[in-house]
Design a protein around this motif. Structure first.
Motif, PDB file in Angstrom:
ATOM      1  N   HIS A  37      10.677  58.657 -86.162  1.00 53.18           N
ATOM      2  CA  HIS A  37      11.108  57.841 -85.148  1.00 53.18           C
ATOM      3  C   HIS A  37       9.996  56.852 -84.891  1.00 53.18           C
ATOM      4  O   HIS A  37      10.322  55.695 -84.663  1.00 53.18           O
ATOM      5  N   GLN A  38       8.793  57.374 -84.728  1.00 56.34           N
ATOM      6  CA  GLN A  38       7.511  56.325 -84.587  1.00 56.34           C
ATOM      7  C   GLN A  38       7.256  55.404 -85.550  1.00 56.34           C
ATOM      8  O   GLN A  38       6.920  54.327 -85.435  1.00 56.34           O
ATOM      9  N   PHE A  39       7.412  55.981 -86.896  1.00 56.36           N
ATOM     10  CA  PHE A  39       7.427  55.021 -88.149  1.00 56.36           C
ATOM     11  C   PHE A  39       8.521  53.918 -87.892  1.00 56.36           C
ATOM     12  O   PHE A  39       8.017  52.697 -88.174  1.00 56.36           O
ATOM     13  N   ASN A  40       9.794  53.998 -87.553  1.00 59.12           N
ATOM     14  CA  ASN A  40      10.677  53.369 -87.572  1.00 59.12           C
ATOM     15  C   ASN A  40      10.358  52.047 -86.148  1.00 59.12           C
ATOM     16  O   ASN A  40      10.813  51.017 -86.410  1.00 59.12           O
ATOM     17  N   GLN A  41       9.873  52.620 -85.326  1.00 58.19           N
ATOM     18  CA  GLN A  41       9.555  51.975 -84.034  1.00 58.19           C
ATOM     19  C   GLN A  41       8.533  50.924 -84.628  1.00 58.19           C
ATOM     20  O   GLN A  41       8.503  49.576 -84.029  1.00 58.19           O
ATOM     21  N   ILE A  42       7.481  50.999 -85.335  1.00 55.81           N
ATOM     22  CA  ILE A  42       6.413  50.118 -85.746  1.00 55.81           C
ATOM     23  C   ILE A  42       6.897  48.980 -86.369  1.00 55.81           C
ATOM     24  O   ILE A  42       6.697  47.801 -86.442  1.00 55.81           O
ATOM     25  N   LYS A  43       8.092  49.403 -87.456  1.00 56.41           N
ATOM     26  CA  LYS A  43       8.651  48.204 -88.268  1.00 56.41           C
ATOM     27  C   LYS A  43       9.999  47.535 -87.526  1.00 56.41           C
ATOM     28  O   LYS A  43      10.513  46.751 -88.024  1.00 56.41           O
ATOM     29  N   ALA A  44      10.296  48.056 -86.475  1.00 55.26           N
ATOM     30  CA  ALA A  44      11.475  47.518 -85.662  1.00 55.26           C
ATOM     31  C   ALA A  44      11.336  46.032 -85.410  1.00 55.26           C
ATOM     32  O   ALA A  44      10.228  45.787 -84.675  1.00 55.26           O
ATOM     33  N   PRO A  45      12.295  45.187 -85.659  1.00 56.51           N
ATOM     34  CA  PRO A  45      12.488  43.725 -84.972  1.00 56.51           C
ATOM     35  C   PRO A  45      12.220  43.836 -83.456  1.00 56.51           C
ATOM     36  O   PRO A  45      12.737  44.599 -82.840  1.00 56.51           O
ATOM     37  N   VAL A  46      11.353  42.534 -83.129  1.00 59.61           N
ATOM     38  CA  VAL A  46      11.487  42.536 -81.558  1.00 59.61           C
ATOM     39  C   VAL A  46      11.866  40.872 -81.298  1.00 59.61           C
ATOM     40  O   VAL A  46      11.038  40.247 -81.803  1.00 59.61           O
ATOM     41  N   GLY A  47      13.040  41.019 -81.191  1.00 63.99           N
ATOM     42  CA  GLY A  47      13.773  39.568 -80.962  1.00 63.99           C
ATOM     43  C   GLY A  47      13.747  38.915 -82.394  1.00 63.99           C
ATOM     44  O   GLY A  47      14.359  39.626 -83.075  1.00 63.99           O
ATOM     45  N   ARG A  48      13.307  37.570 -82.350  1.00 59.81           N
ATOM     46  CA  ARG A  48      13.157  37.125 -83.825  1.00 59.81           C
ATOM     47  C   ARG A  48      12.143  37.427 -84.542  1.00 59.81           C
ATOM     48  O   ARG A  48      11.767  36.627 -85.615  1.00 59.81           O
ATOM     49  N   VAL A  49      11.175  38.302 -84.250  1.00 58.92           N
ATOM     50  CA  VAL A  49      10.010  38.629 -84.870  1.00 58.92           C
ATOM     51  C   VAL A  49      10.150  39.771 -85.487  1.00 58.92           C
ATOM     52  O   VAL A  49      10.683  40.934 -84.942  1.00 58.92           O
ATOM     53  N   TYR A  50      10.205  39.771 -86.894  1.00 50.59           N
ATOM     54  CA  TYR A  50      10.156  41.091 -88.030  1.00 50.59           C
ATOM     55  C   TYR A  50       8.695  41.363 -88.494  1.00 50.59           C
ATOM     56  O   TYR A  50       8.037  40.384 -88.763  1.00 50.59           O
ATOM     57  N   PHE A  51       8.539  42.547 -88.314  1.00 45.78           N
ATOM     58  CA  PHE A  51       7.293  43.088 -88.654  1.00 45.78           C
ATOM     59  C   PHE A  51       7.212  43.542 -90.210  1.00 45.78           C
ATOM     60  O   PHE A  51       8.452  44.377 -90.423  1.00 45.78           O
ATOM     61  N   THR A  52       6.395  43.225 -90.885  1.00 46.05           N
ATOM     62  CA  THR A  52       6.168  43.876 -92.328  1.00 46.05           C
ATOM     63  C   THR A  52       4.848  43.902 -93.004  1.00 46.05           C
ATOM     64  O   THR A  52       3.884  43.442 -92.376  1.00 46.05           O
ATOM     65  N   GLY A  53       4.627  44.732 -93.952  1.00 49.10           N
ATOM     66  CA  GLY A  53       3.338  44.911 -94.518  1.00 49.10           C
ATOM     67  C   GLY A  53       3.266  46.334 -95.145  1.00 49.10           C
ATOM     68  O   GLY A  53       4.016  47.206 -94.630  1.00 49.10           O
ATOM     69  N   GLU A  54       1.891  46.563 -95.332  1.00 50.67           N
ATOM     70  CA  GLU A  54       1.792  47.939 -96.174  1.00 50.67           C
ATOM     71  C   GLU A  54       2.098  48.896 -95.085  1.00 50.67           C
ATOM     72  O   GLU A  54       2.506  50.034 -95.353  1.00 50.67           O
ATOM     73  N   HIS A  55       1.707  48.745 -94.032  1.00 48.79           N
ATOM     74  CA  HIS A  55       2.033  49.780 -92.697  1.00 48.79           C
ATOM     75  C   HIS A  55       3.458  50.234 -92.672  1.00 48.79           C
ATOM     76  O   HIS A  55       3.768  51.142 -91.803  1.00 48.79           O
ATOM     77  N   THR A  56       4.451  49.359 -92.810  1.00 53.25           N
ATOM     78  CA  THR A  56       5.729  49.425 -92.816  1.00 53.25           C
ATOM     79  C   THR A  56       6.489  50.248 -94.107  1.00 53.25           C
ATOM     80  O   THR A  56       7.578  50.116 -93.944  1.00 53.25           O
ATOM     81  N   SER A  57       5.615  50.400 -94.993  1.00 53.47           N
ATOM     82  CA  SER A  57       6.365  51.026 -96.251  1.00 53.47           C
ATOM     83  C   SER A  57       6.291  52.468 -96.080  1.00 53.47           C
ATOM     84  O   SER A  57       5.005  53.151 -96.067  1.00 53.47           O
ATOM     85  N   ALA A  58       7.214  53.311 -96.153  1.00 55.73           N
ATOM     86  CA  ALA A  58       7.336  54.742 -95.971  1.00 55.73           C
ATOM     87  C   ALA A  58       6.783  55.397 -97.362  1.00 55.73           C
ATOM     88  O   ALA A  58       5.990  56.492 -97.219  1.00 55.73           O
ATOM     89  N   ARG A  84      25.161  36.943 -93.040  1.00 53.71           N
ATOM     90  CA  ARG A  84      26.133  37.733 -92.836  1.00 53.71           C
ATOM     91  C   ARG A  84      26.403  38.224 -91.514  1.00 53.71           C
ATOM     92  O   ARG A  84      27.484  38.933 -91.287  1.00 53.71           O
ATOM     93  N   GLY A  85      25.624  37.909 -90.875  1.00 48.57           N
ATOM     94  CA  GLY A  85      25.641  38.241 -89.366  1.00 48.57           C
ATOM     95  C   GLY A  85      25.345  39.856 -89.090  1.00 48.57           C
ATOM     96  O   GLY A  85      25.445  40.331 -88.195  1.00 48.57           O
ATOM     97  N   ALA A  86      24.640  40.488 -90.239  1.00 48.22           N
ATOM     98  CA  ALA A  86      24.466  41.796 -90.010  1.00 48.22           C
ATOM     99  C   ALA A  86      23.026  42.186 -89.772  1.00 48.22           C
ATOM    100  O   ALA A  86      22.272  42.588 -90.140  1.00 48.22           O
ATOM    101  N   CYS A  87      22.736  41.666 -88.505  1.00 45.45           N
ATOM    102  CA  CYS A  87      21.616  41.584 -87.796  1.00 45.45           C
ATOM    103  C   CYS A  87      21.229  43.069 -87.079  1.00 45.45           C
ATOM    104  O   CYS A  87      22.355  43.409 -86.203  1.00 45.45           O
ATOM    105  N   THR A  88      20.229  43.744 -87.206  1.00 44.09           N
ATOM    106  CA  THR A  88      20.007  44.958 -86.485  1.00 44.09           C
ATOM    107  C   THR A  88      19.772  44.675 -85.220  1.00 44.09           C
ATOM    108  O   THR A  88      19.747  45.626 -84.279  1.00 44.09           O
ATOM    109  N   ASN A  89      19.271  43.346 -84.733  1.00 46.30           N
ATOM    110  CA  ASN A  89      19.087  43.050 -83.271  1.00 46.30           C
ATOM    111  C   ASN A  89      19.596  41.397 -83.280  1.00 46.30           C
ATOM    112  O   ASN A  89      19.858  41.001 -84.200  1.00 46.30           O
ATOM    113  N   LYS A  90      19.706  41.077 -82.246  1.00 47.34           N
ATOM    114  CA  LYS A  90      20.381  39.543 -81.806  1.00 47.34           C
ATOM    115  C   LYS A  90      19.068  38.701 -82.075  1.00 47.34           C
ATOM    116  O   LYS A  90      18.255  38.907 -81.473  1.00 47.34           O
ATOM    117  N   ILE A  91      19.530  37.752 -83.048  1.00 46.09           N
ATOM    118  CA  ILE A  91      18.326  36.585 -83.098  1.00 46.09           C
ATOM    119  C   ILE A  91      19.019  35.446 -82.289  1.00 46.09           C
ATOM    120  O   ILE A  91      20.025  35.054 -82.438  1.00 46.09           O
TER     121      ILE A  91
END
Length: 91
Positions: A37-58, A84-91
Motif C-alpha cells: 500500500h505504501q509503495f503504491n502511494q509513492i508512485k500514485a499520480p497526483v492530479g496531472r503529475v505522474y511519478f516515475t523512476g527507480e524508486h517506483t520499480s517494485a 483511451r480515457g483509461a485514467c487512474t485519476n482525472k487529468i
C-alpha cells in the motif's frame, strides 16, 4: 557540445552521497515494514503529475534498469489515459 570558448577547470566536486545527511546513499532503500500500500502511494499520480523512476520499480528499485522500466510503465499509463480515457485519476 559546449563550444570552443570553454575555460580550463579550476576545481572538482567529489560528492559524498554516503555521508551527506540529506541523502545517506544514492539509491532507494525501502525501510523494513514498508508494504504494498505504501509503495503504491509513492508512485500514485497526483492530479496531472505522474511519478516515475527507480524508486517506483517494485522489482528493480535502486537500479538504473528499474528507472528505465518504470519510465516505460508511466508512459503507458499516460498514453492509455490520453488515447483511451483509461485514467487512474482525472487529468
Amino acid at each position: 557540445m559546449f563550444g570552443k570558448q570553454i575555460p580550463e577547470a579550476t576545481d572538482i566536486l567529489v560528492p559524498r552521497w554516503w555521508s551527506n545527511r540529506f541523502y545517506k546513499g544514492s539509491y532507494s532503500n525501502w525501510p523494513i515494514g514498508v508494504g504494498h500500500h505504501q509503495f503504491n502511494q509513492i508512485k500514485a499520480p497526483v492530479g496531472r503529475v505522474y511519478f516515475t523512476g527507480e524508486h517506483t520499480s517494485a522489482a528493480y528499485y535502486g537500479y538504473v534498469h528499474g528507472a528505465y522500466f518504470a519510465g516505460i510503465d508511466s508512459a503507458k499509463m499516460i498514453t492509455n489515459c490520453i488515447k483511451r480515457g483509461a485514467c487512474t485519476n482525472k487529468i
